[in-house]
Design a protein around this motif. Structure first.
Motif, short mmCIF file in Angstrom:
data_model
loop_
_atom_site.label_atom_id
_atom_site.label_comp_id
_atom_site.label_asym_id
_atom_site.label_seq_id
_atom_site.Cartn_x
_atom_site.Cartn_y
_atom_site.Cartn_z
N ASP A 40 -13.40 -4.32 -10.08
CA ASP A 40 -12.77 -5.30 -10.94
C ASP A 40 -11.50 -4.75 -11.31
N GLY A 41 -10.42 -5.49 -11.17
CA GLY A 41 -8.94 -5.08 -11.65
C GLY A 41 -8.34 -4.22 -10.82
N ASP A 42 -6.84 -3.73 -10.96
CA ASP A 42 -6.32 -2.99 -10.15
C ASP A 42 -6.32 -1.51 -10.82
N VAL A 43 -7.18 -0.84 -9.96
CA VAL A 43 -7.81 0.42 -10.47
C VAL A 43 -7.05 1.54 -9.66
N GLY A 44 -6.03 1.34 -8.66
CA GLY A 44 -5.35 2.32 -7.99
C GLY A 44 -3.75 2.37 -8.45
N THR A 45 -3.26 3.61 -7.86
CA THR A 45 -1.82 3.76 -8.11
C THR A 45 -1.00 3.15 -6.59
N ALA A 46 0.43 3.10 -6.90
CA ALA A 46 1.33 2.69 -5.67
C ALA A 46 1.29 3.87 -4.76
N VAL A 47 1.12 3.46 -3.42
CA VAL A 47 1.25 4.13 -2.59
C VAL A 47 2.58 4.50 -1.83
N SER A 48 3.11 5.64 -1.53
CA SER A 48 4.50 5.64 -1.17
C SER A 48 4.48 5.95 0.23
N ASN A 49 5.55 6.07 1.02
CA ASN A 49 5.61 6.43 2.42
C ASN A 49 4.71 5.79 3.32
N ALA A 107 -0.49 10.09 -3.09
CA ALA A 107 0.04 8.89 -3.10
C ALA A 107 0.74 8.54 -1.58
N THR A 108 0.41 9.34 -0.51
CA THR A 108 0.94 8.89 0.53
C THR A 108 -0.23 8.43 1.26
N THR A 109 -1.40 8.18 0.98
CA THR A 109 -2.46 7.70 1.72
C THR A 109 -3.23 6.63 0.93
N THR A 110 -3.81 5.49 1.66
CA THR A 110 -4.25 4.46 1.25
C THR A 110 -5.70 4.45 1.23
N GLU A 111 -6.39 4.15 -0.13
CA GLU A 111 -7.92 4.03 -0.10
C GLU A 111 -8.51 2.82 -0.43
N GLY A 112 -7.62 2.15 -0.99
CA GLY A 112 -7.89 0.66 -1.41
C GLY A 112 -6.83 -0.15 -1.16
N TYR A 113 -7.27 -1.64 -1.42
CA TYR A 113 -6.15 -2.69 -1.57
C TYR A 113 -6.52 -3.57 -2.73
N TYR A 114 -5.47 -3.81 -3.68
CA TYR A 114 -5.72 -4.61 -4.49
C TYR A 114 -5.54 -6.11 -4.11
N ASP A 115 -6.34 -7.03 -4.65
CA ASP A 115 -6.29 -8.40 -4.16
C ASP A 115 -5.53 -8.91 -5.44
#
Length: 260
Positions: free
Chosen positions: A221-230, A33-41
């Motif tokens: 399609d859709g919001d397939v990730g979870t929230a990113v913290s920190n 959850a501390t890394t970003t692999e995607g961006y939800y539009d």
């Protein structure tokens, strides 16, 4: 005072690369959850892979930049969707669509400059997901103005791919969409894939031949990730601050008649 001016300028520069990205929300795809692999539009309802070149990294034998013909790009997407080691446990990755090209401005691809067409410069961003990303999310402008005249300045500084946000490995050049369409030349349909050029901000029809190449950017399609913290500023974002300051300085200099 000078200090207040510097603070205000820095604040502007920090806001500049983010201003057009209000619809993008960082997403964790790998379970950290501390890394970003995607961006939800949140407008288009799709998730963009943060690393544009992820497909090439995950595909043995693909050229390092992932600049390939349409058939190879499509085959690589299919292979990635079958490989959980590289698809983050998600098998619905695809190339961006450009479904609006079929309906906007009449039959097929209509070329223009004033924002009402689905091909050419300054296209209606409802025509395709890549156009929406380039213009609406990232705030980039085409190399030609609404009258078709080449804008003053330089590619990558005043127009074209100036802002790449927090995405990785965005390249100046043609990007494939998964949408097939056509344009009429002397009333004869010329078929191909809709493509969007991040060098000059133009949308066109490109024949899906072995010799025509483009970049592939994965979306889901859709919001397939979870929230990113920190979330902390990435080096790319910090670099954009410098670009914002440079661009602001050049604009001010031109406004006062100072050569840049």
């Amino acid at each position: 005072s000078m200090n207040k001016s510097l603070i205000a300028t820095c604040a502007f520069a920090l806001a500049w690369p983010l201003a057009g990205q209000a619809s993008l929300v960082a997403r964790d795809l790998d379970g950290n959850a501390t890394t970003t692999e995607g961006y939800y539009d949140t407008v288009l309802g799709i998730t963009w892979m943060r690393d544009r070149n992820h497909l090439a990294t995950a595909t043995p034998g693909m050229v390092p930049t992932g600049y390939v013909n349409y058939a190879d790009a499509s085959a690589a997407v299919a292979a990635l969707n079958a490989n959980s080691a590289f698809n983050f446990g998600l098998n619905g990755w695809r190339l961006p669509t450009a479904d609006g090209v079929h309906t906007i401005g009449g039959a097929g691809c209509q070329t223009g400059f004033n924002g009402s067409t689905d091909c050419g410069s300054n296209v209606d961003t409802a025509s395709g997901e890549l156009a929406f990303m380039f213009h609406d999310n990232l705030g980039n402008v085409s190399s030609r103005d609404s009258s078709g005249n080449l804008r003053a300045g330089s590619y990558g500084v005043d127009f074209g791919l100036v802002n790449d946000g927090d995405f990785l490995n965005l390249e100046t050049g043609r990007y494939w969409s998964s949408t097939a369409s056509y344009r009429l030349i002397f009333n004869i349909p010329q078929n191909g894939q809709v493509s969007f050029d991040f060098a000059d901000g133009s949308q066109a029809i490109t024949a899906a031949t072995a010799g025509n190449r483009g970049f592939a950017w994965l979306v889901h399609d859709g919001d397939v990730g979870t929230a990113v913290s920190n979330v902390v500023p990435e080096p790319a974002s910090l670099a954009l601050v410098g670009l914002g300051l440079l661009a602001l300085g050049r604009r001010r200099a031109r406004a006062h008649g100072v050569p840049t």
